[in-house]
Scaffold this active site. Sequence first.
Site, PDB file in Angstrom:
ATOM      1  N   HIS A   1      14.799  -9.874   8.492  1.00  0.00           N
ATOM      2  CA  HIS A   1      15.469 -10.086   7.201  1.00  0.00           C
ATOM      3  C   HIS A   1      14.964  -9.106   6.145  1.00  0.00           C
ATOM      4  O   HIS A   1      15.642  -8.860   5.146  1.00  0.00           O
ATOM      5  CB  HIS A   1      15.227 -11.523   6.734  1.00  0.00           C
ATOM      6  CG  HIS A   1      16.349 -12.091   5.922  1.00  0.00           C
ATOM      7  ND1 HIS A   1      17.098 -11.333   5.044  1.00  0.00           N
ATOM      8  CD2 HIS A   1      16.851 -13.359   5.840  1.00  0.00           C
ATOM      9  CE1 HIS A   1      18.003 -12.109   4.458  1.00  0.00           C
ATOM     10  NE2 HIS A   1      17.881 -13.329   4.935  1.00  0.00           N
TER      11      HIS A   1
ATOM     12  N   ASP B   1      33.277  -7.968  18.775  1.00  0.00           N
ATOM     13  CA  ASP B   1      33.836  -7.869  20.128  1.00  0.00           C
ATOM     14  C   ASP B   1      33.187  -6.698  20.859  1.00  0.00           C
ATOM     15  O   ASP B   1      33.427  -5.544  20.526  1.00  0.00           O
ATOM     16  CB  ASP B   1      35.359  -7.681  20.047  1.00  0.00           C
ATOM     17  CG  ASP B   1      36.009  -7.510  21.408  1.00  0.00           C
ATOM     18  OD1 ASP B   1      35.301  -7.587  22.431  1.00  0.00           O
ATOM     19  OD2 ASP B   1      37.233  -7.280  21.444  1.00  0.00           O
TER      20      ASP B   1
END
Length: 436
Positions: A159, A383
């Site tokens: 992060h 994808d």
Amino acid sequence: MGSSVHVNEAVLVTPFEPTPARVLTLSAIDSQLFLRFTIEYLLVYRARPGLDHGVTTARLKAALAKALVPYYPLAGRVRAKPDGSSLEVVCRAQGALFIEAFSDRHAIGDFERAPKYVNQLRKLLSLHVADVLNGAPPLVVQLTWLKDGSAAVGVGISHCLCDGIGSGEFLNSFAELATGKRGLTELKPTPIWERYLLDPAVRLSSNNLMTHPEFSRVPDLCGFLTRFSNERLVPTSITFDERRLSELKNLASSTSRPSELSYTSFEVLSAHVWRSWARALNLPSNQVLKILFAVNVRRRLKPSLPSGYYGNAFVLGCAQTSAKDLVEKGLGYATALVKSAKERVDTDYVRRIAESVSESACPDSVGVLIVSQWSRLGLETVDFGMGRPNHVGPICCDKYCLFLPVVDQRDAVKVMVAVPTSAVDEFNFLTRSPYS
């Protein structure tokens, strides 16, 4: 569903082309102590006829190497600056970790409901980086082939290096390279480092943060922290479709002042979950409660941050009230608090945070529910050549509340959060029964 995951390969993937060898400074916002953990995503893909495991694994590794060219800091290593003022990234093309694994117990249907316990899916990202400052790679990708031919892609991203929006952009670029939809020079948006844009003009004492409720401390009147550390947490999951979100909006509006009738889905859903959580925990009426959530500041700053900025570009919105008022004053009251907390964030607010945060500044934990909105990060479009994911969620379900995207329901949101065992039944009932 027990865990039985076998690692076939674990290799460091380095950038496909030479990348700059340099040390990059992270911003004051990036360097905050409470961001020194790993964001862990889990994307699950349904089995497809003719999908070759070897070819797919090789394609993902090759695409990762290409993605690490424009995103070369993700192949570096994070460390504290010598003067302790912030963090920096040593970029020497050290590499990201890629793991291929197989599971003989996990299958696609297992992800349709909440896991039985918080760490049930831990092995789907076998390397958990607890502290990136110890020299671990800031990016880990694990492709796990499931027993029914489906695939799970676990991703861990420090992060410190990027926020949810930035990591979502990285994953979509990584996926487009895997499918050949775009080449290296065609990625949109082009990743931008430019962390100096969130550097403070001056450095103020962290004491200035005490005027911000997210950093102020409140009395623990009920053993709140002890309860969450000692009592077993149970994962919960509930989906709010467009109809149920509209129902919440109508309920919030009917209990609000006329000037506060326009609410977003995030505002009403956050308020509803917050109230349900507080009611289920049965907290003392005078306990101060808070809800914390990220407010994206890319467009709130003047001038705005450039497209492709993938660093931490958010501050914490914070609404607070007593348990009594949260429970008794209704959904409209709680929603207005969330809305006001969002609206307080402007350029001056962000600059004040950037000028005041230090290594020791952390949000309060007592009476706090943290909400993270993953439903607007674009994760549902990632994808890798296996179609869009059938499931998007965290590796581990925690006490932090996640708003997740729902497959084939653009306006729906899945809420996932772990609550203490003693409160789980009441929480499930209340979240499903907004008029109760």
